[in-house]
Design an enzyme around this catalytic site. Structure first.
Site: not given
Length: 862
Positions: A335-336
């Site tokens: 994820s980010y």
């Protein structure tokens, strides 16, 4: 049919998002800038059929810079940069033509959906894209909404599709906070940097740094490192004494006991305690305890913790770790990676993320057991309201990722699994003994349930020897009691992990910029990275920080920058006015700058103790054209020549070697020429130190060597040694390197193209004649008879390197092994000048040159 333009932050991200939304049925082609692709497909938007165009930028479209003369250090007082110097937004990378590319793709579009990274920088890029695209888009009808913002945290089908169904608007306040930070850093950093660089480099020759930079975040970061250095230097070791007792529990087993007093700093008192205990034969059990304890599973992973672990456990520098994490994100593995949050939202699909790892060869058993028994809800951490914690999004193997990408991915995945595992439970046993009047203790741990340490084995409770079963009043034979002499030890230099912790604690930088600030102080030669990734300040770094403390401690303390960061956050939240924050902060630093300039003698006193003046630095190399005395070559960064008699300093090209050029002199100013070389495989050219710093002709710029000089008769100039237009760049000219024999070279005077030619020729000269086909200068080449490659035992040949079939067999084009950015071509650089004699200047494009000739020569690239 209406058209929707969608823009992501990176080309790989655009492709991944387009694949998900189009379900793979899309057509792709390269955009006009060659760096960004455009992916097209049809679908529905706002309840109507539309054509989607998905493309990207490459980070920031624009960058902030000063206008015109304010970029010239020699012409502007740095104090003017605080308020008088106007700024403008320029293209961040002019070669990409990003504004034009966006306008071409956005022309005639009806809607725009922004898929930029979901942080403050991403919001800022949103408005950079809108500034370029909105003027060419179709005008909206009445109050129709045409600008949309997609918010997402991972490149998964679910997250991307959900983002598309819940489109919002870009946040102008967050974008303004980035604008404010950019302008503050530009004005403050440039003013201080220009002043102290010119001041100190003009006085000292061995600073060994091309830039004496100041940064509102960078300098406090350096301050933390120097503060630890000062503690180490001022540390005075103290001697102390401890008692150590050993009791026998079995015939061949014994327990080592710790003294309850820990240590004493008086030897006589320690000796007294020793005398009171060493005569005792038995140790009596005073108390026993057995207590079940738990070692907590980790909090969910945020950026700062990831960077800490990457440095301390994986040996990866913060900037490298961040770049690696960003690649893993854009490829859809995690994820980010920029988040301050350590708390999963209630609706986060923890089981779904865990199931992705159920068949992984390394941790499948652990994951399957967790799924079967039920996961443990992660600990409640801090919710910063930005992105979920860093989480693996799909399974990957070591063979798939390799190297540092795999090691970082493995840690992120193990950390995630640990957050949903159970705590490690262990039994701690403690026995307290009395030997005479003194108390001693021993303890041991026994693991009951490993919990999360099964997936994070380096967090294991250390195995300790099991303690004997006993109760109060039991006695054991004393093996020995002895006194040990020890010394207190100084703290060690800060590790990158410790520095990251300090920066986070004091609000210096953001999760995204912390790695950049640490990298900057390393690149500026303010600190060096030692073993264990410890940061040891250099003399320059130490003197700078001590100088700031002496003049104005707030320049280096974290307090003022932390206060500025809070104001920037208020802008982002819409609670503070952008102009007021900018004006007030600049006014504060302008006052500090003037006081710093007036008080610079205080820092100079520290400098002169650690560094040598220019006149006492370097070795004699070439003669000054004014006084005809030898100038000294200062090799430390930035390399330069200094004439102590004239008190003049002349800058030189960097990143190469400098030596005297045959004691030849410039016909214009009588300075002895020097030769710059990037190595045997690269390019080299002579230059006049005076002309290099003071261009003699209107069409020359500062920083040009003889290979760009337009003197009409000088034997070293472009006019005499230029051959023809470069085959790769538009503005460059191929120039003969007269010093390169017997392995002769022709090199472009703008880009890094090098042609190796006529090996073993003993003489190569540029002829006054030109090629009838392309108008390039001809070359006269003489070979030794024994080594001549010419047909029919010939030793001499005159021809064109572009057109002559014999010469084409003897030319090999390559890119130079190393090249300073100053030597690369680009828009705005001047065209090469001709060699006179009435023919076309070799730097001018020749419309009559046959394309097949250009292609033939370009084919020699390797």
């Amino acid at each position: 049919m209406k058209t929707v333009l969608m823009v992501a932050e990176k080309p790989s991200l655009a492709q991944s998002i387009a694949k998900i939304l189009s379900r793979g049925s899309m057509a792709s082609h390269k955009g006009l800038n060659g760096a960004c692709s455009v992916h097209e497909y049809t679908g529905t938007f706002a309840g109507q059929p539309v054509r989607f165009k998905m493309t990207s930028v490459c980070g920031h479209v624009m960058t902030l810079d000063f206008l015109g003369k304010y970029n010239k250090w020699d012409k502007v007082d740095p104090a003017e940069l605080f308020s008088q110097a106007p700024t403008e937004k320029k293209e961040a990378n002019p070669k990409l033509n990003m504004v034009k590319f966006l306008q071409v793709e956005g022309r005639g579009c009806d809607y725009i959906v922004l898929w930029l990274d979901c942080d403050k920088e991403g919001e800022n890029i949103c408005f950079e894209v809108l500034d370029a695209v909105l003027p060419v888009m179709n005008k909206a009808h009445s109050s129709e909404k045409t600008v949309f913002r997609a918010r997402f945290s991972s490149i998964t089908d679910t997250d991307i599709c959900n983002a598309m169904t819940r489109l919002g608007e870009p946040d102008h306040n967050e974008a303004l906070s980035v604008d404010a930070r950019q302008e503050l850093d530009l004005r403050i950093g440039c003013a201080f940097t220009r002043f102290q660089t010119k001041y100190f480099q003009g006085k000292y020759g061995d600073l060994d740094s091309s830039l004496i930079s100041f940064g509102p975040c960078q300098t406090p970061t350096l301050g933390f490192c120097v503060e630890r250095h000062d503690k180490i230097q001022s540390f005075k070791p103290e001697t102390y004494w401890v008692l150590q007792a050993k009791v026998n529990t079995d015939k061949d087993k014994s327990l080592l006991l710790d003294w309850d007093r820990v240590r004493v700093f008086d030897r006589e008192i320690a000796q007294m305690f020793l005398n009171m205990t060493k005569l005792e034969k038995e140790a009596r059990v005073e108390a026993t305890s057995r207590k079940e304890k738990a070692k907590q599973r980790p909090l969910a992973l945020n950026t700062v913790e990831m960077l800490r672990v990457a440095s301390s456990a994986l040996g990866m520098g913060p900037q490298h770790a961040m770049q690696t994490a960003e690649r893993l994100y854009t490829q859809g593995y995690i994820s980010y990676p920029r988040t301050e949050t350590t708390h999963y939202p209630e609706n986060f699909d923890l089981k779904g993320s865990l199931r992705q790892q159920a068949n992984h060869p390394y941790w499948a058993d652990t994951v399957k057991r967790l799924l079967a028994e039920g996961i443990n809800r992660p600990r409640k951490g801090h919710d910063a309201g930005d992105h979920p914690p860093i989480t693996p999004m799909r399974s990957a193997t070591e063979a798939e990722l390799g190297g540092d990408a795999w090691r970082l991915y493995e840690y992120i995945t193990r950390h995630f699994i640990a957050t949903v595992s159970h705590d490690c439970k262990y039994l701690q046993s403690t026995i307290s003994f009395r030997i005479g009047p003194e108390l001693f203790t021993c303890s041991g741990k026994t693991v009951i349930s490993p919990g999360f340490t099964e997936i994070m084995p380096w967090q294991n409770v250390p195995l300790e020897e099991s303690l004997p079963t006993c109760q109060k009043g039991d006695t054991f034979a004393v093996g020995e009691v002895k006194m040990l002499e020890k010394q207190t030890s100084p703290p060690d230099y800060l590790t990158e992990a410790e520095l990251i912790t300090l920066m986070e604690k004091h609000g210096i930088g953001t999760d995204a910029s912390i790695p950049v600030h640490i990298n900057n102080i390393c690149q500026r030669n303010y600190v060096t990275v030692e073993s264990g990734r410890r940061l040891k300040p250099t003399n320059l770094g130490i003197v700078l920080v001590h100088g700031y403390y002496k003049i104005d401690a707030e320049l280096v303390l974290p307090t003022i920058r932390s206060a500025v960061e809070k104001q920037l956050n208020l802008i982002a939240q819409g609670k503070a006015d952008y102009r007021q924050v900018l004006g007030h902060t600049l006014d504060v630093f302008k006052r500090k700058f003037h006081y710093f300039v007036d008080s610079i003698a205080g820092m100079d006193e520290l400098m002169e103790v650690s560094f040598s003046p220019l006149a006492a630095t370097g070795k004699p190399l070439s003669r000054c054209g004014k006084c005809h005395r030898f100038m000294k070559y200062i090799q430390a960064k930035p390399s330069r020549l200094h004439c102590s008699h004239c008190d003049e300093t002349y800058t030189l090209p960097q990143n190469g070697t400098i030596k005297l050029y045959k004691e030849l002199r410039c016909p214009l100013d009588d300075f002895e020429l020097v030769l710059w070389s990037s190595g045997s495989r690269g390019k080299s050219y002579p230059l006049c130190p005076y002309c290099y710093n003071h261009p003699p002709f209107r069409d020359m710029k500062k920083g040009m060597g003889c290979n760009e000089c337009t003197h009409p008769t000088c034997q070293h100039s472009l006019s005499m040694l230029g051959i023809g237009q470069c085959v790769e760049c538009e503005s460059g000219v191929l120039v003969l390197d007269p010093t390169s024999g017997p392995k002769w070279k022709v090199a472009c005077n703008k880009c890094n193209v090098v042609a190796h030619c006529f090996e073993n020729a003993y003489r190569v000269r540029v002829s006054a004649d030109t090629c009838n086909t392309c108008e390039a200068a001809l070359l006269d080449v003489d070979f030794n008879k024994a080594k001549s490659p010419l047909p029919g035992d010939e030793t001499q040949h005159t021809g064109c390197v572009f057109c002559d079939p014999i010469f084409q067999e003897l030319v090999e084009l390559k890119h130079a092994a190393s090249c300073h950015p100053m030597h690369r071509g680009g828009p705005g650089r001047r065209q090469g000048r001709g060699r006179g004699r009435g023919r076309r200047p070799p730097g001018k494009p020749n419309p009559r040159r046959p394309k097949d000739k250009m292609s033939a020569l370009a084919a020699y690239f390797v």
